[in-house]
Design an enzyme around this catalytic site. Structure first.
Site, PDB file in Angstrom:
ATOM      1  N   TRP A 142       0.819  -1.214   0.000  1.00  0.00           N
ATOM      2  CA  TRP A 142       0.000   0.000   0.000  1.00  0.00           C
ATOM      3  C   TRP A 142       0.851   1.262   0.000  1.00  0.00           C
ATOM      4  O   TRP A 142       0.539   2.231  -0.698  1.00  0.00           O
ATOM      5  CB  TRP A 142      -0.993  -0.002   1.168  1.00  0.00           C
ATOM      6  N   ASP A 161      -1.207   6.471   6.292  1.00  0.00           N
ATOM      7  CA  ASP A 161      -2.359   5.702   5.816  1.00  0.00           C
ATOM      8  C   ASP A 161      -2.712   4.680   6.894  1.00  0.00           C
ATOM      9  O   ASP A 161      -2.074   3.642   7.001  1.00  0.00           O
ATOM     10  CB  ASP A 161      -1.990   5.011   4.499  1.00  0.00           C
ATOM     11  N   LYS A 199     -12.219  -1.473   6.765  1.00  0.00           N
ATOM     12  CA  LYS A 199     -11.518  -2.412   7.633  1.00  0.00           C
ATOM     13  C   LYS A 199     -11.978  -2.265   9.078  1.00  0.00           C
ATOM     14  O   LYS A 199     -12.428  -3.219   9.674  1.00  0.00           O
ATOM     15  CB  LYS A 199      -9.999  -2.213   7.544  1.00  0.00           C
TER      16      LYS A 199
HETATM   17  C1  LIG Z   1      -7.514  -1.267   1.872  1.00  0.00           C
HETATM   18  C2  LIG Z   1      -6.405  -0.298   1.914  1.00  0.00           C
HETATM   19  C3  LIG Z   1      -6.305   0.761   0.991  1.00  0.00           C
HETATM   20  C4  LIG Z   1      -7.269   0.935  -0.148  1.00  0.00           C
HETATM   21  O1  LIG Z   1      -8.507   1.346   0.260  1.00  0.00           O
HETATM   22  P1  LIG Z   1      -9.643   1.692  -0.825  1.00  0.00           P
HETATM   23  O2  LIG Z   1     -10.777   2.117   0.035  1.00  0.00           O
HETATM   24  O3  LIG Z   1      -9.885   0.446  -1.613  1.00  0.00           O
HETATM   25  O4  LIG Z   1      -9.140   2.782  -1.673  1.00  0.00           O
HETATM   26  C5  LIG Z   1      -5.251   1.629   1.129  1.00  0.00           C
HETATM   27  N1  LIG Z   1      -4.348   1.502   2.106  1.00  0.00           N
HETATM   28  C6  LIG Z   1      -4.403   0.496   3.003  1.00  0.00           C
HETATM   29  C7  LIG Z   1      -3.374   0.398   4.073  1.00  0.00           C
HETATM   30  C8  LIG Z   1      -5.428  -0.430   2.928  1.00  0.00           C
HETATM   31  O5  LIG Z   1      -5.503  -1.425   3.831  1.00  0.00           O
END
Ligand SMILES: *Cc1c(COP(=O)(O)O)cnc(C)c1O
Length: 354
Positions: A101, A166, A190
């Site tokens: 990511w 993030d 999540k």
């Molecule tokens: C799932 C995830 C994303 C992507 O999220 P979207 O909502 O699909 O854009 C980005 N960064 C991390 C760390 C993730 O777990």
């Protein structure tokens, strides 16, 4: 049969929250309509929106010097929104790469800024001494929990520039000292609620006009000035996120969740480490408490493992296609009993296939 859903995202939500949403789905607070059908500017929805923000601020101890934005586009929208909001076109920015990511975030940011990508990956761990390769960038971006790789960083990188993170897969799962950050963001699916919603928490003094091409719906200052209602926000997701925040408060808040999360992760890793039949290749000090990838020493048994797990009510354990093997995602909504059920199944499968 109780089903435990180990999906990495969209992930399971707390059963109590889902039951409440179901009970009031058709008739929200006696209005005779669903919360989904309310104007985002109605008194009833505004109360939902404000309570959700207030409860998130309480859970994470967020002061008024930070904006809390409820936005569209998941986490990925912010891979591009962050550089466009925070720096001039082509400005230097630092990105720590610890997994898929953060690598994706750096790649997207390179469309709008000059990215210095610092690759910390080192076998199954992270070489934090490479942090010293950061320096000239106007901000430092990293990902504390790499959902795909199951690799976590538990301490914030030290920098005198705004720190950006993030937090998609570990927000509200452990304590975050927001005052160490310029901005954190998270896709909802999540640990917060339905997919599509993303939450951005940003220090207000960092916000400006943004780059000229920055789309208005991703302009953080505009969103803040309009209470995240510059355009129609994802209202149902916002409502459900608010219910998750209330549920977290009832569980005792983030510290209480963090304790349960540590116990769940320890149970699973300790079992994996005690067995030669299963393995996890991540260096113990960087193992994620949220996403636990593991492999069968004999990969030809993968298919049987997954099929039998599914029959036992243990859903979505297949690893990410780029990593293979298995992955158990054990976010806040996964109860300790779910991890116990998984470990019991793994023990049984091992003894049946020795
Ligand atoms: C799932 C995830 C994303 C992507 O999220 P979207 O909502 O699909 O854009 C980005 N960064 C991390 C760390 C993730 O777990």
């Amino acid at each position: 049969m109780t089903v435990y859903n180990f999906c990495a995202g969209p992930a399971m939500l707390p059963t109590d929250v889902m039951a409440k949403a179901q009970a009031e789905l058709l008739d929200f607070q006696g209005l005779g309509v669903s919360v989904m059908e309310l104007s985002h500017r109605s008194k009833s929805f505004m109360a939902v929106a404000e309570a959700a923000e207030a409860n998130l601020r309480q859970l994470m101890n967020i002061g008024d010097d930070y904006a809390v934005l409820f936005t569209h586009g998941g986490a990925r929208a912010h891979f591009s929104a962050i550089p466009q909001n925070l720096v001039a076109a082509g400005a230097k920015v630092d990105y720590l790469i610890s997994g898929q990511w953060s690598a994706g975030a750096a790649k997207e940011a390179a469309k709008y800024a000059t990215v210095n990508a610092i690759d910390l990956r080192d076998g199954g761990g992270l070489d934090l001494s490479r942090l010293n390769q950061a320096g000239e960038g106007e901000y430092l971006h990293y990902c504390p929990n790499e959902t795909v790789d199951g690799v976590a960083m538990f301490e914030e990188p030290v920098t005198d520039k705004p720190l950006i993170a993030d937090y998609s897969s570990c927000i509200l799962g452990r304590h975050i000292d927001i005052n160490k950050y310029g901005l954190i963001y998270a896709g909802a699916q999540k640990n917060i609620g339905p997919a599509g919603l993303a939450i951005v928490i940003v220090r207000r003094d960092l916000l400006g006009e943004g780059q000229p091409q920055l789309p208005s719906i991703l302009n953080y200052r505009l969103l803040d000035d309009n209470g995240s209602m510059y355009n129609t926000p994802p209202t149902f997701a916002w409502y459900l996120a608010g219910e998750v925040f209330k549920w977290l408060q009832q569980q005792g808040g983030v510290e209480a969740m963090a304790g349960v999360n540590r116990a769940k992760a320890a149970l699973l890793y300790d079992f994996i480490d005690s067995s030669t039949f299963y393995q996890n290749r991540v260096q113990p000090s960087h193992r994620s408490e949220m996403n636990v990838p593991f492999q069968l020493t004999n990969a030809s048994l993968d298919g049987a493992f997954l099929a039998q797990a599914e029959q036992a009510g243990l859903m979505a354990l297949k690893g990410h296609r780029s990593v293979g093997g298995m992955r158990a995602s054990i976010y806040n909504a996964m109860p300790l009993e779910g991890v116990r059920a998984l470990v019991d199944f793994m023990k049984q499968f091992e003894s049946d296939n020795r």
